[in-house]
Design an enzyme around this catalytic site. Sequence first.
Site, PDB file in Angstrom:
ATOM      1  N   SER A  63       0.702  -1.136   0.091  1.00 50.91           N
ATOM      2  CA  SER A  63      -0.058   0.134  -0.166  1.00 50.91           C
ATOM      3  C   SER A  63       0.796   1.448   0.194  1.00 50.91           C
ATOM      4  CB  SER A  63      -1.046   0.118   1.139  1.00 50.91           C
ATOM      5  OG  SER A  63      -0.610   0.215   2.611  1.00 50.91           O
ATOM      6  N   LYS A 100       0.742   4.172   6.707  1.00 46.40           N
ATOM      7  CA  LYS A 100       0.430   5.196   5.452  1.00 46.40           C
ATOM      8  C   LYS A 100       0.567   6.261   5.809  1.00 46.40           C
ATOM      9  CE  LYS A 100      -2.832   2.098   4.472  1.00 46.40           C
ATOM     10  NZ  LYS A 100      -2.102   0.902   4.199  1.00 46.40           N
TER      11      LYS A 100
END
Length: 148
Positions: A63, A100
């Site tokens: 990701s 993230k």
Amino acid sequence: MADEVLILTSLFEDGMELPFYDGGIRAGFPSPAQDYLRQSLDFNRDLIAHPEATFYARVVGDSMKDAGINEGDILVIDKSLEPKDGDIIVAFVNGEFTLKYLDLAHKKDGYIELVPANEKFPVIKVDINDEFTVWGVVAWTIKKPVRR
């Protein structure tokens, strides 16, 4: 988030110094590297500002690939750093770890966002109803080379 589980590892107890080529390694034409052997590099000394609050983790998942963080890379994560807008963080959200970007643009609206660096993954919206903890800020990334 499930594919972003991080495998936590502890710091090395003993420092291990390795030769450090201070002049850099050219990606163009070869140069005599022996002329630049100046000092040693010890990751525990040179990459870790706060040893008591720092840990390593191996990246699982993709990701954050567009940020240059790939599966197999090792992260140096500092729990003592105050997370700032735009930092890459390790967060614990609703029972799972994730890696993230931290986006605080909507904090006044009652939520924050955890933004992936891969368009195949959704932005994670975190509000007061979520179980959320910032475990640390990514201070360094140690890359795993791609083999042909």
